[in-house]
Structures are given as structure tokens and as C-alpha cells.
Design an enzyme around this catalytic site. Structure first.
Site, PDB file in Angstrom:
ATOM      1  N   LYS A  45      -7.541   0.398  -6.091  1.00 50.52           N
ATOM      2  CA  LYS A  45      -6.732  -0.293  -7.106  1.00 50.52           C
ATOM      3  C   LYS A  45      -7.532  -1.384  -7.823  1.00 50.52           C
ATOM      4  O   LYS A  45      -7.150  -1.826  -8.892  1.00 50.52           O
ATOM      5  CB  LYS A  45      -5.428  -0.837  -6.512  1.00 50.52           C
ATOM      6  CG  LYS A  45      -5.582  -1.831  -5.394  1.00 50.52           C
ATOM      7  CD  LYS A  45      -4.228  -2.153  -4.765  1.00 50.52           C
ATOM      8  CE  LYS A  45      -4.426  -2.808  -3.417  1.00 50.52           C
ATOM      9  NZ  LYS A  45      -3.273  -2.881  -2.582  1.00 50.52           N
TER      10      LYS A  45
ATOM     11  N   LYS B  51     -14.242   6.105  -3.310  1.00 50.26           N
ATOM     12  CA  LYS B  51     -12.811   5.944  -2.983  1.00 50.26           C
ATOM     13  C   LYS B  51     -11.980   5.578  -4.220  1.00 50.26           C
ATOM     14  O   LYS B  51     -12.449   4.810  -5.062  1.00 50.26           O
ATOM     15  CB  LYS B  51     -12.680   4.832  -1.933  1.00 50.26           C
ATOM     16  CG  LYS B  51     -11.294   4.640  -1.381  1.00 50.26           C
ATOM     17  CD  LYS B  51     -11.212   3.420  -0.478  1.00 50.26           C
ATOM     18  CE  LYS B  51     -10.974   2.154  -1.265  1.00 50.26           C
ATOM     19  NZ  LYS B  51     -10.576   0.980  -0.489  1.00 50.26           N
TER      20      LYS B  51
ATOM     21  N   LYS C 140     -18.180  -6.105  -0.820  1.00 50.42           N
ATOM     22  CA  LYS C 140     -17.489  -7.137  -1.606  1.00 50.42           C
ATOM     23  C   LYS C 140     -18.437  -8.238  -2.052  1.00 50.42           C
ATOM     24  O   LYS C 140     -18.334  -8.718  -3.177  1.00 50.42           O
ATOM     25  CB  LYS C 140     -16.311  -7.710  -0.821  1.00 50.42           C
ATOM     26  CG  LYS C 140     -15.095  -6.803  -0.888  1.00 50.42           C
ATOM     27  CD  LYS C 140     -13.939  -7.379  -0.128  1.00 50.42           C
ATOM     28  CE  LYS C 140     -12.767  -6.403  -0.119  1.00 50.42           C
ATOM     29  NZ  LYS C 140     -11.772  -6.749   0.882  1.00 50.42           N
TER      30      LYS C 140
HETATM   31  P1  TYM Z   1      -5.108  -2.375   1.027  1.00 47.68           P
HETATM   32  O1  TYM Z   1      -4.047  -3.186   0.411  1.00 47.68           O
HETATM   33  O2  TYM Z   1      -6.450  -2.323   0.377  1.00 47.68           O
HETATM   34  O3  TYM Z   1      -4.620  -0.869   1.183  1.00 47.68           O
HETATM   35  C1  TYM Z   1      -3.386  -0.564   1.816  1.00 47.68           C
HETATM   36  C2  TYM Z   1      -3.516   0.735   2.572  1.00 47.68           C
HETATM   37  O4  TYM Z   1      -3.880   1.795   1.667  1.00 47.68           O
HETATM   38  C3  TYM Z   1      -4.982   2.506   2.198  1.00 47.68           C
HETATM   39  N1  TYM Z   1      -5.784   3.049   1.084  1.00 47.68           N
HETATM   40  C4  TYM Z   1      -6.158   4.324   0.984  1.00 47.68           C
HETATM   41  N2  TYM Z   1      -5.948   5.390   1.774  1.00 47.68           N
HETATM   42  C5  TYM Z   1      -6.471   6.583   1.393  1.00 47.68           C
HETATM   43  N3  TYM Z   1      -7.200   6.736   0.236  1.00 47.68           N
HETATM   44  C6  TYM Z   1      -7.432   5.691  -0.585  1.00 47.68           C
HETATM   45  N4  TYM Z   1      -8.122   5.851  -1.705  1.00 47.68           N
HETATM   46  C7  TYM Z   1      -6.901   4.416  -0.225  1.00 47.68           C
HETATM   47  N5  TYM Z   1      -6.938   3.191  -0.808  1.00 47.68           N
HETATM   48  C8  TYM Z   1      -6.252   2.364   0.016  1.00 47.68           C
HETATM   49  C9  TYM Z   1      -5.760   1.464   2.995  1.00 47.68           C
HETATM   50  O5  TYM Z   1      -6.613   2.062   3.937  1.00 47.68           O
HETATM   51  C10 TYM Z   1      -4.633   0.693   3.641  1.00 47.68           C
HETATM   52  O6  TYM Z   1      -4.202   1.339   4.813  1.00 47.68           O
HETATM   53  N6  TYM Z   1      -6.695  -5.213   4.766  1.00 47.68           N
HETATM   54  C11 TYM Z   1      -5.703  -4.257   4.409  1.00 47.68           C
HETATM   55  C12 TYM Z   1      -4.280  -4.774   4.552  1.00 47.68           C
HETATM   56  C13 TYM Z   1      -3.978  -5.303   5.918  1.00 47.68           C
HETATM   57  C14 TYM Z   1      -3.806  -4.546   7.096  1.00 47.68           C
HETATM   58  C15 TYM Z   1      -3.535  -5.502   8.130  1.00 47.68           C
HETATM   59  C16 TYM Z   1      -3.847  -3.179   7.375  1.00 47.68           C
HETATM   60  C17 TYM Z   1      -3.822  -6.613   6.235  1.00 47.68           C
HETATM   61  N7  TYM Z   1      -3.558  -6.733   7.566  1.00 47.68           N
HETATM   62  C18 TYM Z   1      -3.355  -5.076   9.432  1.00 47.68           C
HETATM   63  C19 TYM Z   1      -3.644  -2.784   8.699  1.00 47.68           C
HETATM   64  C20 TYM Z   1      -3.395  -3.723   9.709  1.00 47.68           C
HETATM   65  C21 TYM Z   1      -5.915  -3.880   2.950  1.00 47.68           C
HETATM   66  O7  TYM Z   1      -6.518  -4.585   2.210  1.00 47.68           O
HETATM   67  O8  TYM Z   1      -5.288  -2.749   2.575  1.00 47.68           O
END
Ligand code: TYM
Length: 331
Positions: free
Chosen positions: A197, A194, A113
Site C-alpha cells: 500500500k 510485493k 525501510k
Molecule cells: P501491514 O499493515 O503492513 O499489513 C497488514 C497485513 O497484510 C499483510 N499483507 C500482505 N499479505 C499478502 N500479500 C501482500 N502483498 C501483503 N501486503 C500486506 C501483512 O503481512 C499483514 O499481515 N506490522 C504489521 C501490523 C502489526 C501486526 C502486529 C501483525 C502490528 N502488530 C502483531 C501481526 C501481529 C503491519 O505493518 O502490517
């Protein structure tokens, strides 16, 4: 017997992708059968990128409606907005003081990032510690996430161990749960990267909102390989494009990779892609129908948000009180 606790979160940024669905939301739904599930819309995390007020408000409701469309049941599980439960920020500060600078500097996502962002704020650095607070507040046993979040879960475990070693068993040590058939959905054009979004090239991703003609176009352009004769077989190292498409089709149809490999033996890449388009369009059309049903009822969505925060606060407070007590803050 008391049900074990599942906790996970998702950021309300932009349109959700097929990666978010397969890696996270699909599991979130399934886990409700066996566990007590707590899901959070991580709006505080999304502030590491500057947000416009109206867009953030809208995105939060969009993501909530999509969670409901994906099968999160607010009668069974708690779903809430992170910023509405101040205990997350309170525990975050305390955990900051139990985390080493070097540990965070090593976080892969942080390094990526700061390389990509112009706005390198301290929130980006603190991000995984806020995630640890999210998880540890609820005495979480299991955290369903995609592969990109594994390092963050490891950090939450390390912080919990460290804290417990000093103060006794205050936090449950959480474990990750991955969708082993789809823990990292890859970009369509560059299957070694990966699907994300935040990708600026929209052709890399399938959004859960892509319509039939866009899906058709994107799958048509998805990278395969030049094997002749064409082979539809899972082999990520040598055939990342085809392997990624197989994983996508398997998750959408619930057919195993082995069955799909058999079904597409001796077929060409065009007919494989046609099948993906048909199944994806069917799946996403159904999902969107449910989404619009929930999204148009803002009163209902807001009632879920209020109830969710109320319930989450009760659990969060129990842990925070224990933490305040052992540290000596509760005089
Ligand atoms: P975020 O919003 O980026 O993504 C949400 C969830 O989607 C999964 N993900 C994927 N899984 C498989 N292939 C992909 N290409 C892919 N892109 C996204 C992410 O692994 C995630 O599980 N920091 C976290 C949100 C968060 C969180 C937490 C998660 C905040 N607090 C506590 C677990 C526990 C995030 O930015 O996810």
C-alpha cells in the site's frame, strides 16, 4: 475446552490493498469460527511515518470499517486500537531490554525501510519489538499474517523463549498462520515485488477502493509473459505474472488453482484477464457496499473502539502483571 488465541494487527495507513485482504483479512474472518480472535489497528506502528492528525483519525475509522466489511465480528472477537491499550507500550519497553541490537539490525523490513525512508527514526528500529509486545501480551497461539511478517513473528518467538528461560513460562510461544494460497500477493507491473500500500506507483496495486474502470485498466496492464501459445499455469519461477493473477482469481472465486488451470486451458490471456476483471469488480463492489454501511455510522464504530479497548485491557493486564511480578517491578 478453552479456545486457542489468535492475534493479528494491521496499520491504518492509506488505502488497503488486495494483498492485505488475501494475506490477512480473509484469514482473520475464517479463524473466528475456531479461535478466540483479537485484532488490533496498529496506530502506534503507523507513527514511524509522520502522520497528519485528521488523516490518521480518518484512516483508523476507515480501516475499522473495512475490517467489519471483511467479516470481523465484534460480538465474537475483540477489535481495538493499539494506542488505547497502554500495556502495549509498557511491555514494549521491557521487551526492548530483552532484545539484542544485532537481532533488529538483521530485520529485512528494517533494512529495506532505512534504505527507502528519509525519516529514519528509532521507531523504525523498535517496530518489530512493539509487534512482539502486541502478540505476547495476549498469550497468543496463532498469528495470521502475510509472508512479509514472518521474520517479525520469529523475533517474537525468540524474545518469548529468552524471557521464559529466565523467568519461567510467562509467555505462550506464538506460531504464524499463512494463507498458503496467497501469502504474498505481488505487484501487477513487477510480479517479483510485493504488492504494497505504500507503493508510489498506483498501477502496481489493486486498492480495495478501486472502481470498475480502474480495475479494468490495471488488470489490462498487468504483466503476463510472451509464451506462445499462451499458457495459464501456476509456475511462479518462470511465469510470475500469470501465477500472481491465478492466485488472485483463486482467492476471489474460491476455485482452486488446479480448477482454474483446467478452465483456462487453451484460452488466451485476454479472456483470462476478462474473467479476473468481472470477478474482482463483483467482489469489490459487494465489499465496498458493506464498508460504506459501517463507515457512515461513526457512533457505532466508536462504540466498538471503546468496548474493544476495555476488553483488550483486561487480557493485557493479566500478562503485564505477571511480567512486572517476575521482574520485580510490583513492589
Ligand atoms: P501491514 O499493515 O503492513 O499489513 C497488514 C497485513 O497484510 C499483510 N499483507 C500482505 N499479505 C499478502 N500479500 C501482500 N502483498 C501483503 N501486503 C500486506 C501483512 O503481512 C499483514 O499481515 N506490522 C504489521 C501490523 C502489526 C501486526 C502486529 C501483525 C502490528 N502488530 C502483531 C501481526 C501481529 C503491519 O505493518 O502490517
Amino acid at each position: 475446552m478453552k479456545k486457542k488465541i489468535v492475534f493479528s494487527g494491521i496499520q491504518p495507513t492509506g488505502l488497503l490493498t488486495l494483498g492485505n485482504y488475501i494475506g490477512a483479512l480473509k484469514q482473520w474472518k475464517k479463524l473466528q469460527k475456531k479461535y478466540f480472535c483479537i485484532y488490533c489497528i496498529a496506530d502506534l506502528h503507523s507513527l514511524t511515518i509522520h502522520q497528519k492528525k485528521n488523516i490518521l483519525n480518518k484512516n483508523i475509522l476507515d480501516v475499522l470499517a473495512m475490517c467489519l466489511a471483511c467479516g470481523i465480528n465484534p460480538e465474537k472477537s475483540i477489535i481495538f486500537i493499539q494506542s488505547h491499550v497502554p500495556q502495549h507500550s509498557q511491555l514494549n519497553w521491557i521487551l526492548n531490554c530483552f532484545t539484542n541490537f544485532g537481532e533488529i539490525k538483521r530485520m529485512t523490513q528494517f533494512k529495506e525501510k532505512i534504505f527507502l525512508n528519509k525519516n529514519i527514526n528509532v521507531g523504525l528500529f523498535n517496530y518489530p519489538i512493539l509487534m512482539a509486545a502486541d502478540i505476547l501480551l495476549y498469550q497468543t497461539n496463532k498469528v495470521p499474517v502475510g509472508k512479509d511478517q514472518i521474520q517479525h513473528i520469529e523475533l517474537a518467538r525468540d524474545i518469548a523463549y529468552r524471557f521464559n528461560k529466565i523467568y519461567g513460562n510467562i509467555f505462550t510461544i506464538p506460531e504464524k498462520i499463512l494463507n498458503y494460497n496467497g501469502s504474498c500477493i505481488m505487484s501487477l507491473i513487477n510480479p517479483n515485488k510485493k504488492m504494497s500500500k505504500s507503493d508510489t506507483n498506483n498501477n502496481n496495486i489493486i486498492s480495495l477502493f478501486d472502481n470498475d474502470s480502474i480495475i479494468k485498466q490495471k488488470i489490462k496492464n498487468a504483466v503476463t509473459d510472451s509464451n506462445y501459445p499462451p499458457i495459464i499455469k501456476y509456475d511462479f519461477k518462470n511465469k510470475p505474472g500469470i501465477s500472481n493473477l491465478l492466485v488472485i482469481l483463486s482467492n476471489i472465486t474460491e476455485f482452486s488453482i488446479e480448477k482454474l488451470e483446467k478452465d483456462f486451458q487453451n484460452k488466451n490471456y485476454n479472456s483470462f484477464k476478462e474473467s479476473i476483471v468481472i470477478n474482482l469488480c463483483l467482489f469489490l463492489n459487494k465489499l465496498r457496499k458493506k464498508y460504506f454501511f459501517y463507515r457512515k455510522n461513526e457512533k457505532y464504530l466508536k462504540s466498538i473502539i471503546t468496548n474493544g479497548a476495555e476488553k483488550a485491557k483486561k487480557y493485557a493486564n493479566i500478562t503485564l502483571k505477571k511480567v512486572y511480578n517476575v521482574i520485580g517491578l510490583d513492589i
